[in-house]
Design an enzyme around this catalytic site. Structure first.
Site, short mmCIF file in Angstrom:
data_model
loop_
_atom_site.label_atom_id
_atom_site.label_comp_id
_atom_site.label_asym_id
_atom_site.label_seq_id
_atom_site.Cartn_x
_atom_site.Cartn_y
_atom_site.Cartn_z
N GLN A 214 9.55 6.55 -39.22
CA GLN A 214 8.73 5.56 -38.50
C GLN A 214 7.82 4.81 -39.48
OE1 GLN A 214 8.46 4.29 -35.47
NE2 GLN A 214 10.19 5.47 -34.70
N SER A 215 8.33 4.51 -40.65
CA SER A 215 7.50 3.87 -41.68
C SER A 215 7.02 2.48 -41.24
CB SER A 215 8.32 3.75 -42.97
OG SER A 215 7.65 2.90 -43.88
N ASN A 216 5.69 2.32 -41.19
CA ASN A 216 5.12 0.99 -40.94
C ASN A 216 5.38 0.08 -42.13
OD1 ASN A 216 3.76 1.76 -38.46
ND2 ASN A 216 2.38 2.94 -39.77
#
Ligand SMILES: *Cc1c(COP(=O)(O)O)cnc(C)c1O
Length: 391
Positions: A95-97
């Site tokens: 879920q890397s921003n």
């Protein structure tokens, strides 16, 4: 009117020039929404006697661009374009921003995004999903490569990025042969200029009629934001006693690692000082705290409940992995240790974005949502019945 792929010349703030010798040579793109708003608010149900301010870097862009990474990407992608690259490769958690913002920003300037995502999932790529950040990654047509946490740990993020770059260069089918590597979080010497500029922006906004800026608090993951804010504040205040205390709330590593990482970034920026090396300077101007809780991207119920309560009190949604943990642990552990230090003081929380990460926590939030947000069936035809609302 801005043209995304046209870099503007960049001039570093006067206070940075004598100490950070490696200034960005290829300018800066205009991709984000700057300056971001600065608000004074009064949350926490009066439980904390401090004046609370929020710098809203969650509003640097729409859902695809928003958050702190776009500040770094304005410099990194200007460099990628100057080097005639046609794609970018970066890496992060599932879920890397950072990966999501990089992918969208890359498309704004016609670069192809390649993302390496660390995931425990074993599924086929075709069923990789579309939750939160991944939806945005895929909406902009990123090429996604997955690796396991074990592989990530053994090879390291830099090695994985460089191997994928080599793969792209040698693979004619990708039609892309000059990839630009971006390290995890965009936290290298160049990207960190984004937060030198962030400090410059904040200090221009700060209204000194409310008094001095006493504390600055934010989430720390790969260290670039911490490096930019700590170096920026230290240099802008030039060691005056009025310099705010800079609190980096580490969500994935120990404070020792962050002091070290931030000093490495400072060295990459060409840090020079008459009496101190980067290590010593960083320790004097940054306080790193442990805010990892149960582990990176793992939330306790109390942390999630805090995010929900804060949203009810402010209309502002923090994220579970970074900003929510940072503010929760600051109020729960840092302030109570030395309450006098914060009483009546001006405390600024730098909201770094990340709300798309909440989609991943929906199941864990459900009980809380049912408490704070009742859902009622309308009884439109007057039929009666338990639990319905007659109108
Ligand atoms: C990446 C990120 C951070 C941490 O910033 P670093 O520069 O990597 O330390 C904080 N908050 C959010 C929402 C992020 O996505």
């Amino acid at each position: 009117m801005a043209t995304p792929n046209q870099a503007c010349p960049y001039e570093a703030p006067a206070w940075a020039r004598d100490h950070l010798m490696k200034t960005p040579e290829n300018g800066r793109l205009k991709l984000g929404n700057f300056p971001t708003p600065l608000y004074k608010m009064n949350p926490f149900s009066g439980n904390h006697d401090l004046n609370f301010f929020v710098k809203r870097d969650d509003m640097t862009g729409g859902p695809e661009l928003g958050g702190n990474k776009i500040r770094k990407l304005e410099f990194l992608l200007a460099d990628a374009l100057a080097q005639n690259c046609d794609s970018v490769v970066t890496i992060g958690g599932e879920q890397s921003n950072h990966c999501r913002a990089t992918a969208a920003a890359a498309r704004m300037v016609c670069l192809h995004p390649h993302l390496i995502l660390r995931t425990k999932r074993e599924e086929e790529l075709s069923t990789f999903g579309y939750t939160g950040n991944i939806l945005m990654d895929r909406m902009v047509g990123s090429t996604i490569y997955t690796c396991t946490p074990g592989e990530y740990g053994r090879l390291g993020s830099a090695e994985l990025v460089s191997r994928v770059c080599a793969h792209i260069e040698s693979d004619a089918r990708t039609k892309s042969n000059k990839p630009y590597p971006i390290p995890v979080g965009g936290s290298n010497g160049l990207g960190t200029w984004g937060y030198i500029e962030g400090v410059h922006e904040l200090l221009q906004q700060w209204d000194s009629s409310v008094g001095s800026l006493d504390h600055v608090v934010f989430a720390c993951g790969s260290g670039g934001t911490a490096a930019g804010i700590a170096l920026g504040m230290a240099l802008a205040y030039a060691d005056s006693k009025a310099m705010p205390v800079v609190h980096a709330m580490g969500v994935c590593d120990s404070p020792e690692i962050f002091y070290n990482d931030v000093a490495i970034i400072a060295d990459k920026m060409g840090f020079t000082h008459p009496t101190m090396d980067a290590k010593e300077f960083v320790r004097q101007h940054l306080v790193a705290h442990q805010a990892k809780g149960l582990g990176y991207a793992v939330s306790t119920q109390e942390e999630l409940d805090f995010v929900a309560k804060f949203a009810c009190e402010t209309g502002m949604v923090l994220d579970p992995v970074y900003s929510g943990k940072a503010l929760y642990h600051f109020l729960k552990e840092v302030v109570p240790k030395d309450p006098g230090e914060y009483q009546g003081k001006n405390v600024l929380f730098w909201h770094t974005g990340g709300a798309l990460g909440l989609y991943d926590k929906g199941d864990d939030l459900l009980d809380t949502l049912n408490q704070i947000s009742p859902v009622k069936r309308l009884d439109v035809y007057g039929k009666g019945g338990g639990g319905t609302v007659a109108i």
